[in-house]
Design an enzyme around this catalytic site. Structure first.
Site, mmCIF file in Angstrom:
data_model
loop_
_atom_site.group_PDB
_atom_site.id
_atom_site.type_symbol
_atom_site.label_atom_id
_atom_site.label_comp_id
_atom_site.label_asym_id
_atom_site.label_seq_id
_atom_site.Cartn_x
_atom_site.Cartn_y
_atom_site.Cartn_z
ATOM 1 N N THR A 59 0.896 -1.291 -0.015
ATOM 2 C CA THR A 59 -0.008 0.050 -0.100
ATOM 3 C C THR A 59 1.084 1.342 -0.054
ATOM 4 O OG1 THR A 59 -0.243 -0.018 2.357
ATOM 5 C CG2 THR A 59 -1.904 -0.977 1.036
ATOM 6 N N GLY A 60 2.110 1.124 0.087
ATOM 7 C CA GLY A 60 3.063 2.292 0.295
ATOM 8 C C GLY A 60 3.239 2.883 -1.392
ATOM 9 N N VAL B 6 6.133 3.153 -3.243
ATOM 10 C CA VAL B 6 6.710 1.879 -4.052
ATOM 11 C C VAL B 6 5.727 0.917 -4.211
ATOM 12 C CG1 VAL B 6 8.813 0.604 -4.435
ATOM 13 C CG2 VAL B 6 9.004 2.693 -3.641
ATOM 14 N N ARG C 295 -3.093 -1.875 9.860
ATOM 15 C CA ARG C 295 -3.888 -0.598 9.554
ATOM 16 C C ARG C 295 -4.313 -0.812 8.172
ATOM 17 N NH1 ARG C 295 0.975 2.227 10.027
ATOM 18 N NH2 ARG C 295 1.413 3.147 8.054
ATOM 19 N N ARG D 281 21.942 -4.415 2.187
ATOM 20 C CA ARG D 281 22.707 -3.966 1.305
ATOM 21 C C ARG D 281 24.243 -4.365 1.307
ATOM 22 N NH1 ARG D 281 19.349 1.597 0.489
ATOM 23 N NH2 ARG D 281 17.615 0.776 -0.487
ATOM 24 N N CYS E 184 17.772 4.105 -4.311
ATOM 25 C CA CYS E 184 17.203 4.573 -5.377
ATOM 26 C C CYS E 184 17.938 5.597 -6.315
ATOM 27 C CB CYS E 184 15.914 5.195 -5.428
ATOM 28 S SG CYS E 184 15.659 6.457 -4.089
ATOM 29 N N SER F 205 9.805 12.556 -3.631
ATOM 30 C CA SER F 205 9.012 11.273 -3.483
ATOM 31 C C SER F 205 10.324 10.156 -3.026
ATOM 32 C CB SER F 205 8.625 10.665 -4.699
ATOM 33 O OG SER F 205 9.483 10.610 -6.010
ATOM 34 N N ARG G 90 18.418 17.832 -2.291
ATOM 35 C CA ARG G 90 16.990 17.556 -2.348
ATOM 36 C C ARG G 90 16.487 18.769 -3.310
ATOM 37 N NH1 ARG G 90 14.725 12.615 -1.577
ATOM 38 N NH2 ARG G 90 15.540 12.567 0.733
ATOM 39 N N HIS H 101 15.076 11.231 -9.845
ATOM 40 C CA HIS H 101 16.233 11.526 -9.310
ATOM 41 C C HIS H 101 17.253 11.683 -10.475
ATOM 42 C CE1 HIS H 101 14.835 10.400 -5.533
ATOM 43 N NE2 HIS H 101 15.582 9.601 -5.247
ATOM 44 N N ASN I 258 12.805 7.295 -9.596
ATOM 45 C CA ASN I 258 13.178 6.825 -8.471
ATOM 46 C C ASN I 258 12.226 5.834 -7.991
ATOM 47 O OD1 ASN I 258 11.941 9.344 -8.177
ATOM 48 N ND2 ASN I 258 12.007 8.938 -6.036
#
Length: 357
Positions: free
Chosen positions: A13-14, A16, A41, A101, A131, A161, A249, A256, A329
Site C-alpha cells: 500500500t506504500g 513504491v 492498519r 545491502r 534509488c 518522493s 533534494r 532523481h 526513482n
C-alpha cells in the site's frame, strides 16, 4: 495446481508498493497467485493487481506459507525483522530496504549489471540498491565495461518522493502555499515564513534546494551519500573505487538526477561513450544540446530506462567524462529493478513449483 510461482508484495500500500503493483500488472504474466501484504492498519483493504481485486493481508509469519518469492518495500527495521522469517519458510526475498545491502551474504543486484549474483543468496535474500544508486549505475556500468572506471564524483538532485509518500505530500503542500505569489524567494527567510518549517526536508523545498538527504554519518557525510559510494563499489565489484557524492533534494516530485564526473583507466571520447550508451540495455541516450535535447526528471518520470545526456570529455583529462543522468526513482529506482530480479528467478521457481505439484 498452477506451476507458476506465487508472489507476495510486502508493503503493497506504500508509494513504491503502489508502483510495484502497476509494474507487475504491466510485465509478462509469469506469476500464479499474487498476495498483497501490509501493516495491520492496511489489512482488509481491496486493491487492484493484474486487473483483479485482492484483499490486503496483515504481515505475519503464516502469510508466507505457499509463497515462492516476496518483494519487500518496507522500512529497514521491518525488513530486518521479517525478511529472515520469510526466507526461513523457503521464500526467496527481494528486499528494497537498506537492511541487507552491505551484508556480504546478501547479493546487491541490478539485472543489467550483475544478474548472475542473484543465484548466490546464502541467506535467501537479494537486496535492491538505493534509488539514487539505481539512477546512476546502469549507464556507469556500461561505461566501466568499456573503459574501466577508476574514480567517480557525483552530485545528486533528488526528488521529494525519495522521502516516501510524506515527501511527496509535503512538497505539494508547500507548492500550494507559494503558488501565485511572485514576491517570494527574494528576501531572507520569506519562503520559510510562507511554508513553515519542514519536518521532512529540514528546510523549505518549494522555491528552494536543500543540500541534504538522509541521516547524519561520520565527518558530516549523509547516509545517502555513503550509499552511493558503498553500493557502487559492491555492485561493480570495485572495493577500492574512489567515490565522492553530494546529495541535494530538489522541488521535483518524481525523478532523481545526477551530475557525474567519471574517470576511467583508458582514454574515452564523447563519441565512444555515446556509442556504448546507445547500445546499453536500460539506457536512453538524449544528447543533442544544440537542438535543446537533454534529459530532465520530467522526461524520466513514469519511464523504465535511465536517461543520459550532456556527455562531454573533460577539458583537463582525456580519461574523464562529464554527464547528466535521470531516472524514475519509484520505477527503476525501486519497483522495476525488483520485478526484473524476480523475472530472472521465475524459471527456477517455476521448476521448483512444478516439481512439488
Amino acid at each position: 495446481m498452477s506451476s507458476k510461482p506465487v508472489l507476495a508484495i510486502v508493503g503493497a500500500t506504500g508509494a513504491v508498493g503502489t508502483v510495484m503493483r502497476s509494474v507487475v500488472s504491466e510485465r509478462p504474466d509469469i506469476w500464479g497467485d499474487i498476495r498483497l501484504i501490509a501493516s495491520a492498519r492496511s489489512a482488509g483493504r481491496i486493491l487492484p493487481v493484474r486487473g483483479e481485486d485482492v484483499v490486503v493481508e496483515e504481515l505475519a509469519a503464516d502469510v508466507f506459507d505457499g509463497v515462492d518469492l516476496a518483494m519487500f518495500d518496507v522500512p529497514d527495521p521491518v525488513s530486518a525483522q521479517w525478511a529472515p522469517v520469510a526466507a526461513k519458510r523457503g521464500v526467496v526475498v527481494i528486499d528494497k530496504s537498506g537492511a541487507f545491502r552491505m551484508d556480504p551474504d546478501v547479493p546487491l543486484v541490478v539485472p543489467e549489471v550483475n544478474p548472475s549474483a542473484a543465484a548466490l543468496r546464502p541467506r535467501g535474500i537479494i537486496s535492491v540498491p538505493n534509488c539514487t544508486t539505481l539512477s546512476l549505475i546502469v549507464p556507469l556500468a556500461a561505461l566501466h565495461r568499456a573503459f574501466g572506471l577508476r574514480e567517480l564524483v557525483a552530485a545528486s538532485y533528488q526528488a521529494a518522493s525519495g522521502a516516501g509518500q510524506e515527501g511527496t505530500d509535503a512538497l505539494y503542500d508547500e507548492l500550494s502555499k507559494v503558488a501565485g505569489n511572485r514576491t517570494l524567494g527574494q528576501q531572507p527567510g520569506d519562503v520559510r515564513a510562507a511554508v513553515g518549517e519542514s519536518a521532512v526536508f529540514g528546510a523549505p523545498l518549494a522555491l528552494n534546494v536543500v543540500p541534504w538527504a538522509g541521516s547524519l554519518r561520520d565527518e558530516g557525510w549523509s547516509s545517502e551519500e555513503l550509499k552511493i559510494r558503498n553500493e557502487t563499489r559492491k555492485i561493480l565489484g570495485l572495493p577500492g573505487l574512489k567515490v565522492s557524492a553530494t546529495c541535494v533534494r530538489v522541488p521535483v516530485i518524481v525523478g532523481h538526477s545526477l551530475a557525474v564526473h567519471a574517470v576511467f583507466e583508458r582514454e574515452v571520447t564523447k563519441q565512444a561513450a555515446q556509442q556504448v550508451l546507445r547500445e546499453a540495455a536500460g539506457v536512453e541516450l538524449l544528447d543533442d544540446p544544440a537542438s535543446g535535447l537533454y534529459p530532465t526528471p520530467a522526461d524520466a518520470a513514469g519511464t523504465d530506462p535511465t536517461w543520459v545526456g550532456r556527455i562531454r570529455q573533460s577539458q583537463d583529462d582525456p580519461q574523464a567524462l562529464e554527464m547528466f543522468v535521470c531516472g524514475d526513482n519509484l520505477r527503476k529506482g525501486a519497483a522495476l529493478n525488483a520485478a526484473q530480479i524476480a523475472e530472472l528467478l521465475a524459471p527456477e521457481l517455476a521448476s521448483a513449483a512444478a516439481a512439488v505439484s
